[in-house]
Write a protein that holds these residues in place. Structure first.
Motif, short mmCIF file in Angstrom:
data_model
loop_
_atom_site.label_atom_id
_atom_site.label_comp_id
_atom_site.label_asym_id
_atom_site.label_seq_id
_atom_site.Cartn_x
_atom_site.Cartn_y
_atom_site.Cartn_z
N GLY B 158 34.09 43.59 42.22
CA GLY B 158 33.33 43.07 41.08
C GLY B 158 32.65 41.76 41.46
N THR B 159 32.21 41.03 40.45
CA THR B 159 31.47 39.79 40.71
C THR B 159 32.37 38.63 41.13
OG1 THR B 159 31.51 39.48 38.32
CG2 THR B 159 29.46 40.30 39.28
N ARG B 160 33.66 38.73 40.84
CA ARG B 160 34.62 37.73 41.32
C ARG B 160 36.02 38.33 41.32
NH1 ARG B 160 37.87 36.07 37.27
NH2 ARG B 160 37.06 36.14 35.15
N GLY B 161 36.96 37.62 41.96
CA GLY B 161 38.35 38.07 41.96
C GLY B 161 39.14 37.42 40.84
N ALA B 162 40.44 37.26 41.07
CA ALA B 162 41.33 36.70 40.06
C ALA B 162 41.03 35.23 39.79
CB ALA B 162 42.78 36.84 40.52
N SER B 163 41.39 34.76 38.60
CA SER B 163 41.37 33.32 38.34
C SER B 163 42.66 32.97 37.62
CB SER B 163 40.16 32.93 37.47
OG SER B 163 40.41 33.27 36.12
N THR B 164 43.07 31.70 37.71
CA THR B 164 44.31 31.29 37.03
C THR B 164 44.13 31.42 35.51
OG1 THR B 164 43.54 29.02 37.18
CG2 THR B 164 45.12 29.74 38.84
N GLY B 176 58.37 42.99 27.61
CA GLY B 176 59.39 43.72 28.38
C GLY B 176 59.33 43.41 29.87
N ASP B 177 59.34 44.46 30.66
CA ASP B 177 59.41 44.30 32.11
C ASP B 177 58.04 44.27 32.79
OD1 ASP B 177 62.12 44.26 32.05
OD2 ASP B 177 62.33 46.43 32.29
N VAL B 178 56.98 44.28 32.02
CA VAL B 178 55.65 44.37 32.61
C VAL B 178 55.35 43.11 33.43
CG1 VAL B 178 53.19 44.72 32.17
CG2 VAL B 178 54.90 45.78 30.68
N LYS B 179 54.73 43.31 34.59
CA LYS B 179 54.45 42.20 35.50
C LYS B 179 52.95 42.09 35.74
CE LYS B 179 58.79 43.22 37.88
NZ LYS B 179 59.06 44.53 37.23
N ILE B 180 52.58 41.00 36.43
CA ILE B 180 51.16 40.76 36.71
C ILE B 180 50.90 40.80 38.21
CG2 ILE B 180 49.25 39.09 36.56
CD1 ILE B 180 50.49 38.05 33.98
N LYS B 181 49.83 41.48 38.59
CA LYS B 181 49.35 41.43 39.97
C LYS B 181 48.01 40.73 39.98
CE LYS B 181 47.79 44.36 43.85
NZ LYS B 181 47.78 45.71 44.48
N ALA B 182 47.90 39.71 40.83
CA ALA B 182 46.62 39.01 41.01
C ALA B 182 45.97 39.54 42.28
CB ALA B 182 46.86 37.52 41.13
N SER B 183 44.67 39.76 42.22
CA SER B 183 43.98 40.30 43.39
C SER B 183 42.53 39.85 43.43
CB SER B 183 44.04 41.83 43.37
OG SER B 183 43.55 42.29 42.13
N GLY B 184 42.00 39.78 44.63
CA GLY B 184 40.61 39.35 44.81
C GLY B 184 40.55 37.86 45.04
N GLY B 185 40.11 37.45 46.21
CA GLY B 185 39.88 36.03 46.48
C GLY B 185 41.10 35.21 46.84
N ILE B 186 42.25 35.88 47.12
CA ILE B 186 43.45 35.13 47.49
C ILE B 186 43.53 35.09 49.02
CG2 ILE B 186 45.96 34.96 47.24
CD1 ILE B 186 45.52 36.79 44.70
N LEU B 203 50.69 40.19 44.83
CA LEU B 203 49.37 39.70 45.24
C LEU B 203 48.66 40.81 46.03
CD1 LEU B 203 50.53 36.23 46.64
CD2 LEU B 203 49.46 36.64 44.41
N GLY B 204 47.45 41.14 45.60
CA GLY B 204 46.66 42.10 46.36
C GLY B 204 45.68 41.33 47.22
N THR B 205 45.80 41.48 48.55
CA THR B 205 44.97 40.67 49.43
C THR B 205 44.82 41.32 50.80
OG1 THR B 205 44.81 38.51 50.53
CG2 THR B 205 47.02 39.30 50.06
N SER B 206 43.68 41.06 51.42
CA SER B 206 43.48 41.46 52.81
C SER B 206 43.87 40.32 53.74
CB SER B 206 42.01 41.83 53.05
OG SER B 206 41.63 42.84 52.18
N SER B 207 44.33 39.21 53.15
CA SER B 207 44.61 37.99 53.93
C SER B 207 46.10 37.70 54.04
CB SER B 207 43.90 36.80 53.27
OG SER B 207 42.55 37.12 53.00
#
Lengths: 252, 221
Positions: B158-164, B176-186, B203-207
């Motif tokens: 997309g036009t940008r990755g995750a932001s805080t 409940g047990d739902v979690k967060i995955k941050a990805s893009g730009g890390i 964290l989803g990252t190629s780095s």
């Protein structure tokens, strides 16, 4: 030159709303474009809106990366046909091309073609990711796999069609398949150039600038007249409760 | 083990990735003990075979990156990926339907996918770069209601990755047990740590290698 019969009016952005799809259909009718190209989730909606026209509904599979499995591409294509699609654009598996796994590139395409039978298959080869040799090689594979069209670009990569690429493809395949240029065709003048060097079909987006005034051919076309009539009927319906209809008639 | 390793989905999703690139990705994931590799669905069986002797999981993207294919197709693609050996699924929501306020349709689609993988992890990619704050909240709520195990920010296409800022909004919807995955730009440890401190669990990252080595990567994802 009336180019509209060569144009696939295309809207593939992920954020596209139902409203924008309906506008797209209306504009395709107005201009009597050859076809309309949307993502799979909007095929049935578009079919519904264009059922009374000759405008061909086209969709994409494995789009825009081409990296789903062949089985997924087949399923996606068959589902699209069921939903009313009349042409299928599939993205070649570029990873297999780069791995020089040409057998799998061929099988990917020919399996999809076999699954959709006589429905025209456009194979998008994403020229921005290929060098000249790869363009030639992949074009040859498309012919072997019985593709009906070779299409240059998804519109989601670094760049779109180039005249040079069309010439390379044309020289490679001669008349064994048709060619579709897509991505970065922004106005009437460049569209004509693409048709002149050998493209048969052009993918254009909503920002395409056609000729300002409709050509006579366009104005006289049956569908355009039908469209005007139905538009007039609709606005009559809307005016029924007001006196404006009478006023208009009186003026006439 | 490096403290970052088990947060990382080691990711390669570009269209031109070759079989050798995927094999290398898997070797790196083994060496650095990453949680998983994340690949396009055509490479799931290759990744699974490359990782057969290891703990590293295989994660496949679905409807990627536009999320605009039909629900039936996404379900079929998921079924195929699971059959090919995927342990986790990262699907993209239908952003166009969300923008059309067809919230029920968005929810039904996620439910349909979750229903064929009740015991496996489903991550739902919201593609936050195209959403305003209220849409991020709404999409998070829909995904959670529909059975998502993770809500995830971005495709990286997309036009940008995750932001805080995205993460803070998504957090407010968690149940409940739902979690967060941050990805893009890390791309470095500092950014990774910032997300982890906010409560991000993956964290989803190629780095990933740069992150565990404390350097900065030039990758876009």
């Amino acid at each position: 030159m009336n180019i509209n019969a060569h144009l696939d009016y295309t809207l593939l952005e992920s954020t596209t709303t139902e409203r924008e799809i309906i506008d797209l259909c209306n504009k395709a009718r107005e201009n009597n474009y050859f076809g309309i190209c949307v993502n799979g989730s909007y095929v049935s909606l578009v079919k519904q809106f264009l059922i009374d026209t000759d405008i061909k509904v086209s969709t994409v599979v494995g789009f825009p990366l081409g990296c789903s499995t062949t089985k997924s591409k087949i399923y996606e294509a068959q589902q699209a046909l069921e939903d009313g699609a009349e042409e299928i654009g599939m993205v070649v598996n570029l990873g297999y091309v780069k791995s020089k796994n040409y057998v799998s590139v061929l099988k990917d395409i020919s399996d999809v073609k076999m699954a959709i039978g006589d429905t025209p298959l456009k194979v998008i080869i994403e020229i921005s990711e290929l060098n000249k040799n790869e363009i030639v090689r992949v074009s040859e594979i498309c012919i072997d796999a019985r593709a009906d069209f070779i299409e240059t670009s998804t519109g989601f990569s670094k760049s779109g069609a180039t005249l040079t690429a069309i010439k390379i493809i044309k020289k490679t395949i001669k008349d064994a398949a048709q060619i579709k240029a897509s991505g970065d065709i922004l106005d009437y003048e460049s569209a004509v150039k693409y048709l002149e060097v050998g493209a048969d079909r052009l993918g254009i987006s909503t920002s395409f600038k056609g000729l300002n005034n409709n050509t006579r051919q366009q104005r006289n076309s049956k569908i355009y007249k039908q469209y005007l009539e139905s538009a007039a009927k609709k606005s009559e319906g809307a005016d029924l409760n007001t006196s404006s209809k009478e006023t208009t008639i009186n003026k006439l | 083990m490096n403290p970052f390793s088990q947060y990382i989905d080691h990711t390669l999703l570009k269209a031109t990735a070759s079989t050798l690139d995927i094999i290398k990705l898997c070797e790196e994931a083994k060496q650095y003990q990453f949680f998983s590799v994340c690949v396009n669905s055509c490479y799931v069986s290759l990744a699974k075979a490359s990782l057969s002797e290891s703990q590293v999981k295989v994660c496949s993207v679905i409807g990627f990156p536009l999320g605009a294919m039909s629900t039936a197709t996404k379900v079929s693609e998921t079924a195929q990926a699971l059959k090919d050996g995927a342990d986790e699924i990262d699907m993209v929501i239908n952003v166009g339907f969300l923008k059309s306020k067809a919230f029920d349709t968005v929810e039904k689609e996620i439910k349909a996918i979750k229903s064929i993988m009740p015991n496996k992890v489903l991550k739902v990619i919201l593609e936050t770069c195209y959403l305003d704050d209220s849409e991020i909240l709404k999409a998070s709520e829909i995904a959670i209601k529909a059975g998502a195990d993770f809500i995830k920010t971005s495709t990286g296409f997309g036009t940008r990755g995750a932001s805080t800022h995205d993460i803070k909004i998504m957090k407010s919807a968690l149940k409940g047990d739902v979690k967060i995955k941050a990805s893009g730009g890390i791309r470095d440890a500092e950014t990774a740590l910032e997300y982890i401190n906010l409560g991000v669990k993956r964290l989803g990252t190629s780095s990933g290698i740069a992150i565990v080595n404390g350097t900065t990567s030039k990758s876009d994802y």
